[in-house]
Design an enzyme around this catalytic site. Sequence first.
Site, short mmCIF file in Angstrom:
data_model
loop_
_atom_site.label_atom_id
_atom_site.label_comp_id
_atom_site.label_asym_id
_atom_site.label_seq_id
_atom_site.Cartn_x
_atom_site.Cartn_y
_atom_site.Cartn_z
N LEU A 180 -36.52 44.79 121.18
CA LEU A 180 -37.71 45.23 121.00
C LEU A 180 -38.63 44.58 120.33
CD1 LEU A 180 -39.02 48.20 121.95
CD2 LEU A 180 -38.59 49.23 119.82
N HIS A 181 -38.63 44.50 119.09
CA HIS A 181 -39.66 43.65 118.36
C HIS A 181 -40.96 43.96 118.25
CE1 HIS A 181 -36.20 40.69 118.75
NE2 HIS A 181 -36.27 40.30 119.86
N CYS A 234 -39.09 32.22 120.33
CA CYS A 234 -37.33 31.87 120.34
C CYS A 234 -37.48 30.58 120.90
CB CYS A 234 -36.92 32.79 121.63
SG CYS A 234 -35.36 32.44 122.24
N CYS A 252 -33.90 29.70 129.38
CA CYS A 252 -34.24 31.05 129.60
C CYS A 252 -35.45 30.99 130.18
CB CYS A 252 -34.21 32.00 128.12
SG CYS A 252 -34.67 33.66 128.73
N SER A 272 -27.09 42.03 125.24
CA SER A 272 -28.49 41.98 124.52
C SER A 272 -29.61 41.60 125.75
CB SER A 272 -28.57 41.22 123.34
OG SER A 272 -30.02 41.27 122.91
N CYS A 313 -40.07 34.13 125.20
CA CYS A 313 -40.56 34.85 124.16
C CYS A 313 -41.05 33.73 123.17
CB CYS A 313 -39.17 35.68 123.57
SG CYS A 313 -38.77 36.89 124.65
N CYS A 316 -20.74 34.65 119.90
CA CYS A 316 -21.99 34.89 120.74
C CYS A 316 -22.04 33.86 121.80
CB CYS A 316 -22.89 34.21 119.51
SG CYS A 316 -24.59 34.49 120.15
N GLU A 375 -24.53 26.65 124.68
CA GLU A 375 -23.89 26.70 123.29
C GLU A 375 -23.29 27.85 123.10
OE1 GLU A 375 -26.99 23.65 120.86
OE2 GLU A 375 -27.03 25.81 120.22
N CYS A 429 -29.38 32.84 114.73
CA CYS A 429 -29.89 33.71 115.99
C CYS A 429 -31.36 33.13 116.30
CB CYS A 429 -30.37 35.20 115.27
SG CYS A 429 -30.35 36.04 116.70
N GLY A 455 -30.14 32.45 127.18
CA GLY A 455 -30.46 33.12 128.33
C GLY A 455 -30.49 34.73 128.20
N GLU A 456 -30.90 35.15 129.24
CA GLU A 456 -31.19 36.72 129.64
C GLU A 456 -30.06 37.10 130.51
OE1 GLU A 456 -32.99 39.43 128.33
OE2 GLU A 456 -31.61 40.07 129.99
#
Length: 394
Positions: free
Chosen positions: A246-247, A143, A136, A223, A140, A129, A116, A367, A191-192
């Site tokens: 970071l979170h 997510c 991924c 990111s 996390c 974006c 997407e 997001c 994805g990362e």
Amino acid sequence: MPIPGHIDPVPVARALTPRSDGRVDLMGLSKDALREALADAGLEPKQAKLRAKQIWHWIYNRGATDFAAMTDIAKAQHPWLAERFVIGRPEVVEAQVSVDGTRKWLLRSDDGQDYEMVFIPDADRGTLCVSSQVGCTLNCRFCHTGTMRLVRNLTAGEIVGQVMLARDALGEWPSQPEGRMLTNIVMMGMGEPLYNFDNVRDALRLVMDGDGLALSKRRITLSTSGVVPMMARAGEEIGVNLAVSLHAVTKDVRDEIVPLNRKYGIDELLAACAAYPGANNARRITFEYVMLKDKNDSDEDARELVRLIRHYRLPAKVNLIPFNPWPGAPYECSTPERIKAFSNIIFEAGISAPTRTPRGRDIDAACGQLKTAAEKKSRAELDRLAEEKLAALG
Ligand code: SAH
Ligand code: SF4
């Protein structure tokens, strides 16, 4: 099971996308690779060089998808090119527009993988974006993308193809320096990006090339959830703005919500941020912080965040992201009052800490919502995977 943090655990797709009709998709090739593709097909080296330059300009500056449009190439050569090559675009499965103007596209690759992209218009900018992977591997816990069963790296062509498609949809050809709607790119889709480093780098180089799409590196943000060993290379070889997910500010909480933390801890991550090439007070690193109720949102957490930023002397800004819930998500979003109090503590320390307004919620474009109709993992399966990863990390 792949160990989180192992570099590039995802099978890397070929640079040249094979097509069922045998033609080669030129999307995503650098000028040199394009020249080689033409030479391999039989053009003399000099011809190949000239044609590569012309075709590349038509693709990335003019948005051409048809060789017949390339008026500076002899007409007689158009069919020869069209028999061997295509200039592809991702297939659009679905395109949606939100009441707030946000647009979301569900795209499909040649091998039937869904991913997407989202376009977010604002008064002074338009941000695309972009996804770097289908799914991924990092799981996390907050997510939605991390719950997708299938994972594959997107090719450079599929990554830059998203930008091309957005330009098509916005009617922004030829490439112009002024008055664009699409002004910014964030690698914050599925994805990362640092687990797909080569393809992301190659795609962003195409996006930044002044002859083509010509977006400044200052308007592109990558990111990462904290793939420490790749961060210096990202700065050196791509040079775009860095955002770090970071979170959390304690090991326990970050281990839980960003499992990659068990491999690369907070101190290692922040030291890598301090060393990020090109970061300074004019180009700050963005720390993304998803606000999870009673998990990471206390005054104490905010003060610890300030302490860490000061301790590592980071040119930083903080982006507070209200958690976007999804069915079965194990967390809730912090209250608006809590987010305000958290933000105030950071602001009072002289660090900018705006709260991101969720966009496109009615079309699931906000997001962390990016997730296709692809098969989902069950909760039990996710818990099992988390356990396996934990065991593998020792
Ligand atoms: N993998 C990269 C980039 C994609 S995610 C990364 O993790 O940084 C982009 C941002 O959205 C990250 O900061 C991510 O943590 C955040 N995000 C993911 N799921 C979310 C959710 N449900 N609500 C709010 N933000 C979320
Ligand atoms: Fe992957 Fe980023 Fe989602 Fe974590 S937040 S699962 S790294 S896409």
